[in-house]
Design a protein around this motif. Structure first.
Motif, PDB file in Angstrom:
ATOM      1  N   ASP A   1      10.914  -4.240 -12.394  1.00 19.28           N
ATOM      2  CA  ASP A   1       9.738  -3.846 -12.710  1.00 19.28           C
ATOM      3  C   ASP A   1       9.499  -2.526 -12.319  1.00 19.28           C
ATOM      4  OD1 ASP A   1       6.847  -3.450 -13.220  1.00 19.28           O
ATOM      5  OD2 ASP A   1       6.329  -4.894 -11.896  1.00 19.28           O
TER       6      ASP A   1
ATOM      7  N   HIS B   1       3.478  -6.152  -5.485  1.00 20.50           N
ATOM      8  CA  HIS B   1       3.404  -7.529  -5.510  1.00 20.50           C
ATOM      9  C   HIS B   1       5.010  -8.056  -5.473  1.00 20.50           C
ATOM     10  CE1 HIS B   1       5.090  -6.865  -9.604  1.00 20.50           C
ATOM     11  NE2 HIS B   1       4.072  -5.847  -9.474  1.00 20.50           N
TER      12      HIS B   1
ATOM     13  N   SER C   1       7.255  -4.666  -5.484  1.00 24.22           N
ATOM     14  CA  SER C   1       7.142  -3.261  -5.959  1.00 24.22           C
ATOM     15  C   SER C   1       6.299  -2.532  -4.985  1.00 24.22           C
ATOM     16  CB  SER C   1       6.282  -3.286  -7.297  1.00 24.22           C
ATOM     17  OG  SER C   1       5.214  -3.772  -7.290  1.00 24.22           O
TER      18      SER C   1
ATOM     19  N   GLU D   1       4.029   0.654  -5.961  1.00 22.85           N
ATOM     20  CA  GLU D   1       3.412   1.128  -7.350  1.00 22.85           C
ATOM     21  C   GLU D   1       1.892   1.846  -6.999  1.00 22.85           C
ATOM     22  OE1 GLU D   1       2.535  -1.551 -10.556  1.00 22.85           O
ATOM     23  OE2 GLU D   1       3.557  -3.063  -9.255  1.00 22.85           O
TER      24      GLU D   1
ATOM     25  N   GLU E   1       6.279   3.562  -9.991  1.00 21.17           N
ATOM     26  CA  GLU E   1       6.648   2.316  -9.389  1.00 21.17           C
ATOM     27  C   GLU E   1       8.139   2.124  -9.170  1.00 21.17           C
ATOM     28  OE1 GLU E   1       5.666  -1.141 -12.221  1.00 21.17           O
ATOM     29  OE2 GLU E   1       5.877  -2.547 -10.356  1.00 21.17           O
TER      30      GLU E   1
HETATM   31 MN    MN Z   1       4.552  -4.121 -10.755  1.00 16.57          MN
END
Ligand code: MN
Ligand code: MN
Length: 366
Positions: free
Chosen positions: A235, A299, A326, A328, A342
């Protein structure tokens, strides 16, 4: 027996329970390596403290379960059969102790629980597997860390495909389609969530969507994307300028970048999640943009992009080696711009190791 299944068996012994019934396909993937969303059909992994576990699956999935390396029994059912009666038969053939159950209380529906109850009247739902799964997911194994890094490499390539697709008048949806086409053509099996492409003021909606909005010279373009590698996900977000950049855009970008770099450099075991959020948030607040940083810093990430860790104000969760999440920070000024940077990271013995590496200094795409 894998270590992960053994840990479920030990937990059942400790809790003095007879049956662990897993119904969340993410959990089944995590514990067995078999990954498939059964949609409305029934897929279950049944584990006992001592007796041999089994998987119960739609008949059309049985070969795939075996090919995933599952060496214990797998039983199929066809659509015209009653799966609950069959589960009852297999259960009683595997074990004599069928009363005290643990289920995933956050996932098993009331309807399905009552169907189990009808087929297996002695079943009592006592234990909850959901918190146990959350705990198991918290610390990544070396094998999982390798897969996360691979997913990160694919995300890095996705950004390059995305930047190449930028041209005046192109829509967010066209760029999303192009980058996913290029990525899948290169062998990536899937995205870990719906790719977000946002241009100009549209990026000020951090939970907005990818739309028919088109790109103009002087817009910032935000890309939030992730890929799946062997069941593990990445992510990441990058924001780039198209053809030119204003002083105002650069000023805001530099604040977000400083917040991201500082938080990544400071993150280490022993610090709390709340402290880490505060490091990034203080930088954005001191620069005068605090009201525009409208979400937590990060998260948990692993086999999905929504694991339990919350890098958020007030969270006293202590970071430990092997955690993955992450970082971000973002600034979203309505009607003006949205900037987020991120990376996904893994906590090491002394800091964090990012598994996405796309450059972060502001790029101007011609
Ligand atoms: Mn994220
Ligand atoms: Mn993201």
């Amino acid at each position: 027996m894998t270590d992960k299944l053994s840990s479920i068996q030990s937990w059942l012994e400790e809790q003095q329970l007879d049956v662990a019934y897993f119904s969340d396909f993410h959990s089944i993937d995590y514990l067995t390596g078999f990954n498939s969303d059964p949609i409305e059909r029934v897929l279950a992994l049944v584990v006992f403290p001592q007796d041999e576990p089994f998987i119960f699956a739609p008949a059309l999935e049985v070969e795939a379960v075996k090919n995933a390396g599952w060496t214990h029994p797998v039983y199929g059912y066809q659509d015209q059969e009653n799966p609950w009666d069959l589960i009852s038969q297999h259960l009683h053939a595997h074990t004599q102790h069928t009363e005290k159950w643990a289920v995933e209380q956050e996932q098993l529906t009331l309807k399905r629980a009552s169907l189990i109850q009808t087929a297996i009247p002695e079943a009592k739902f006592i234990g909850n597997l959901s918190p146990l799964m959350t705990k198991l997911h918290l610390i990544k194994t070396p094998d999982e860390i390798v897969k996360l890094h691979k997913a990160g490499e694919d995300a890095d390539r996705a950004f390059e495909f995305a930047f190449k697709a930028l041209q005046a008048g192109v829509s967010e949806l066209q760029v999303m389609a192009k980058l996913e086409y290029d990525l899948k053509s290169s062998g990536v099996v899937g995205m870990s969530f719906d790719t977000l492409v946002q241009f100009g003021a549209h990026a000020a909606e951090p939970h907005g969507d990818t739309s028919n909005n088109t790109l103009k010279s002087g817009d910032l373009a935000l890309f939030d994307l992730g890929t799946i590698y062997d069941g593990y996900v990445s992510d990441a977000t990058r924001t780039v300028a198209f053809q030119s950049v204003s002083d105002h855009q650069r000023e805001v970008y530099d604040v977000v970048l400083e917040a991201e770099l500082t938080a990544q450099a400071a993150a280490k075991p022993g610090m709390t999640a709340g402290e880490l959020d505060g490091i990034a948030r203080d930088i954005i607040t001191k620069a005068g943009y605090g009201e525009y940083f409208v979400h937590r810093l990060g998260h948990g990430i692993g086999s999905s992009v929504h694991e339990s860790i919350q890098i958020a104000q007030g969270n006293d969760l202590v970071l430990q080696p092997g955690m993955s999440f992450s970082i971000e920070p973002g600034i979203y000024i309505p009607g003006d711009l949205g900037i987020r940077i991120e990376d996904s990271v893994i906590v090491t013995e002394s800091g964090v190791d990012p598994y996405t590496h796309s450059p972060k200094e502001l790029r101007i795409i011609e």
